[in-house]
Design a protein around this motif. Structure first.
Motif, mmCIF file in Angstrom:
data_model
loop_
_atom_site.group_PDB
_atom_site.id
_atom_site.type_symbol
_atom_site.label_atom_id
_atom_site.label_comp_id
_atom_site.label_asym_id
_atom_site.label_seq_id
_atom_site.Cartn_x
_atom_site.Cartn_y
_atom_site.Cartn_z
ATOM 1 N N VAL A 47 88.795 39.202 -65.011
ATOM 2 C CA VAL A 47 90.238 39.951 -65.222
ATOM 3 C C VAL A 47 90.442 40.190 -66.805
ATOM 4 C CG1 VAL A 47 92.782 39.575 -65.327
ATOM 5 C CG2 VAL A 47 91.259 39.199 -63.230
ATOM 6 N N ASN A 48 90.130 39.178 -67.572
ATOM 7 C CA ASN A 48 90.218 39.654 -69.058
ATOM 8 C C ASN A 48 89.148 40.501 -69.433
ATOM 9 O OD1 ASN A 48 92.082 37.540 -69.249
ATOM 10 N ND2 ASN A 48 91.108 36.196 -70.577
ATOM 11 N N PHE A 49 88.148 40.540 -69.072
ATOM 12 C CA PHE A 49 87.459 41.791 -69.448
ATOM 13 C C PHE A 49 87.822 43.202 -69.199
ATOM 14 C CE2 PHE A 49 83.847 44.735 -68.714
ATOM 15 C CZ PHE A 49 83.030 44.641 -69.860
ATOM 16 N N ILE A 50 88.397 43.086 -67.858
ATOM 17 C CA ILE A 50 88.953 44.554 -67.520
ATOM 18 C C ILE A 50 90.562 44.698 -68.369
ATOM 19 C CG2 ILE A 50 90.192 45.575 -65.596
ATOM 20 C CD1 ILE A 50 88.629 44.035 -63.688
ATOM 21 N N ILE A 51 91.064 43.731 -68.503
ATOM 22 C CA ILE A 51 92.277 43.834 -69.345
ATOM 23 C C ILE A 51 91.837 44.240 -70.885
ATOM 24 C CG2 ILE A 51 94.132 42.730 -70.447
ATOM 25 C CD1 ILE A 51 94.418 41.681 -67.770
ATOM 26 N N GLY A 52 90.927 43.683 -71.382
ATOM 27 C CA GLY A 52 90.707 44.028 -72.650
ATOM 28 C C GLY A 52 90.005 45.595 -72.954
ATOM 29 N N GLN B 26 95.346 51.482 -74.169
ATOM 30 C CA GLN B 26 96.652 51.299 -74.214
ATOM 31 C C GLN B 26 97.194 51.633 -75.729
ATOM 32 O OE1 GLN B 26 98.954 51.320 -71.832
ATOM 33 N NE2 GLN B 26 100.830 50.386 -73.130
ATOM 34 N N GLY B 27 96.730 50.834 -76.698
ATOM 35 C CA GLY B 27 97.245 50.799 -78.117
ATOM 36 C C GLY B 27 97.100 52.157 -78.641
ATOM 37 N N PRO B 28 96.058 52.728 -78.639
ATOM 38 C CA PRO B 28 96.079 54.146 -79.167
ATOM 39 C C PRO B 28 96.969 55.261 -78.609
ATOM 40 C CG PRO B 28 94.130 53.413 -78.978
ATOM 41 C CD PRO B 28 94.887 52.632 -78.351
ATOM 42 N N ALA B 29 97.085 55.085 -77.139
ATOM 43 C CA ALA B 29 97.951 56.019 -76.572
ATOM 44 C C ALA B 29 99.312 55.702 -76.707
ATOM 45 C CB ALA B 29 97.460 55.845 -74.991
ATOM 46 N N SER B 30 99.706 54.346 -76.897
ATOM 47 C CA SER B 30 101.012 54.241 -77.112
ATOM 48 C C SER B 30 101.615 54.432 -78.620
ATOM 49 C CB SER B 30 101.064 52.662 -76.856
ATOM 50 O OG SER B 30 102.418 52.352 -77.360
ATOM 51 N N ALA B 31 100.544 54.209 -79.575
ATOM 52 C CA ALA B 31 100.962 54.674 -80.926
ATOM 53 C C ALA B 31 101.139 56.022 -81.088
ATOM 54 C CB ALA B 31 99.899 54.162 -81.658
ATOM 55 N N VAL B 32 100.334 56.846 -80.411
ATOM 56 C CA VAL B 32 100.176 58.326 -80.609
ATOM 57 C C VAL B 32 101.619 59.051 -79.833
ATOM 58 C CG1 VAL B 32 99.365 60.714 -79.903
ATOM 59 C CG2 VAL B 32 97.820 58.809 -80.887
ATOM 60 N N SER C 203 96.580 52.079 -67.723
ATOM 61 C CA SER C 203 96.556 50.691 -68.409
ATOM 62 C C SER C 203 97.234 49.663 -67.933
ATOM 63 C CB SER C 203 96.425 50.989 -69.915
ATOM 64 O OG SER C 203 95.413 51.793 -70.425
ATOM 65 N N ASP C 204 98.550 49.991 -67.756
ATOM 66 C CA ASP C 204 99.664 49.076 -67.374
ATOM 67 C C ASP C 204 99.364 48.810 -65.863
ATOM 68 O OD1 ASP C 204 100.799 48.650 -69.710
ATOM 69 O OD2 ASP C 204 102.636 49.819 -69.608
ATOM 70 N N SER C 205 99.137 49.814 -65.100
ATOM 71 C CA SER C 205 99.038 49.544 -63.516
ATOM 72 C C SER C 205 97.860 48.852 -63.184
ATOM 73 C CB SER C 205 98.690 50.924 -62.860
ATOM 74 O OG SER C 205 100.067 51.689 -63.095
ATOM 75 N N VAL C 206 96.579 48.725 -64.039
ATOM 76 C CA VAL C 206 95.491 48.003 -63.860
ATOM 77 C C VAL C 206 95.941 46.544 -64.297
ATOM 78 C CG1 VAL C 206 92.997 47.452 -64.738
ATOM 79 C CG2 VAL C 206 93.704 49.866 -64.040
ATOM 80 N N ALA C 207 96.609 46.387 -65.407
ATOM 81 C CA ALA C 207 96.807 45.109 -65.835
ATOM 82 C C ALA C 207 97.944 44.405 -64.907
ATOM 83 C CB ALA C 207 97.714 45.062 -67.099
ATOM 84 N N ALA C 208 98.677 45.470 -64.077
ATOM 85 C CA ALA C 208 99.535 44.458 -63.080
ATOM 86 C C ALA C 208 98.721 44.305 -61.863
ATOM 87 C CB ALA C 208 100.618 45.527 -62.745
ATOM 88 N N VAL C 209 97.942 44.944 -61.481
ATOM 89 C CA VAL C 209 96.966 44.912 -60.456
ATOM 90 C C VAL C 209 96.044 43.694 -60.650
ATOM 91 C CG1 VAL C 209 94.785 45.702 -59.058
ATOM 92 C CG2 VAL C 209 96.802 47.049 -59.433
ATOM 93 N N CYS C 210 95.551 43.305 -61.886
ATOM 94 C CA CYS C 210 95.008 42.346 -62.346
ATOM 95 C C CYS C 210 95.633 40.992 -62.063
ATOM 96 C CB CYS C 210 94.362 42.201 -63.742
ATOM 97 S SG CYS C 210 92.958 43.230 -63.801
ATOM 98 N N SER C 211 96.929 41.012 -62.515
ATOM 99 C CA SER C 211 98.036 39.776 -62.496
ATOM 100 C C SER C 211 98.171 39.563 -60.926
ATOM 101 C CB SER C 211 99.337 40.399 -63.213
ATOM 102 O OG SER C 211 99.060 40.266 -64.426
ATOM 103 N N LEU D 258 108.685 44.329 -72.454
ATOM 104 C CA LEU D 258 108.771 43.675 -70.923
ATOM 105 C C LEU D 258 107.277 43.401 -70.439
ATOM 106 C CD1 LEU D 258 110.640 41.991 -69.078
ATOM 107 C CD2 LEU D 258 110.852 44.116 -67.716
ATOM 108 N N SER D 259 106.609 44.682 -70.352
ATOM 109 C CA SER D 259 105.255 44.434 -69.768
ATOM 110 C C SER D 259 104.207 43.573 -70.902
ATOM 111 C CB SER D 259 104.588 45.881 -70.087
ATOM 112 O OG SER D 259 103.184 45.647 -69.749
#
Length: 164
Positions: free
Chosen positions: A105-110, A116-122, A77-85, A17-18
């Motif tokens: 915003v794209n810079f911050i999200i990048g 986010q990616g490595p944390a999620s995978a682990v 990571s998800d919270s920062v993306a939500a704040v950016c949105s 969903l995120s």
């Protein structure tokens, strides 16, 4: 269904969903920028400002993730993306949205996606029993592809009905 797999399903649904929301936002911003500038170069700069910090920070993000709480990293990571949105939404409603706001915003999200990616995978590797890895791989592939197909359709529909 065992408890660990149930927890993964909840995690998977929330991440899907995120990702759908983030992908829809990105696509809507592409449409918005193109309608304002009619410039493919400006649209491509959005990707530039997203991927350059991702590439640079990815060099150290894995080591950082290994030494810190994966859950906290994903939440931040998800919270920062939500704040950016929300920031983009507020600026758009106030008719104050500028192209440089989107680049920022794209810079911050990048930057945040590099963690986010490595944390999620682990986290997935720690939660899922080995006998469920094939199912998890299938679910991740399914949700990633579904997001890739649905987000432009939904974002374009919403953009058409209510602008940004």
């Amino acid at each position: 269904m065992d408890n660990k797999f149930y927890r993964y399903i909840i995690f998977w649904l929330s991440q899907a969903l995120s990702q759908l929301g983030s992908s829809m936002t990105s696509f809507a911003l592409i449409l918005w920028i193109y309608t304002k500038t009619e410039s493919a170069m400006t649209v491509s700069l959005m990707s530039f400002f997203n991927y350059v910090p991702y590439i640079i920070v990815s060099l150290v993000a894995g080591a950082f993730v290994d030494n810190h709480s994966k859950k906290a990293i994903m939440l931040v990571s998800d919270s920062v993306a939500a704040v950016c949105s929300v920031f983009i939404l507020i600026m758009s409603i106030g008719d104050d949205l500028q192209i440089w706001n989107i680049f920022l915003v794209n810079f911050i999200i990048g930057f945040m996606n590099a963690f986010q990616g490595p944390a999620s995978a682990v986290a997935i590797g720690k939660v899922i029993p080995k006998e469920r890895l094939e199912q998890v791989s299938g679910l991740n592939s399914f949700s990633g592809n579904l997001v890739a197909v649905l987000s432009p359709i939904l974002a374009a529909a919403l953009f058409g009905f209510g602008n940004l």
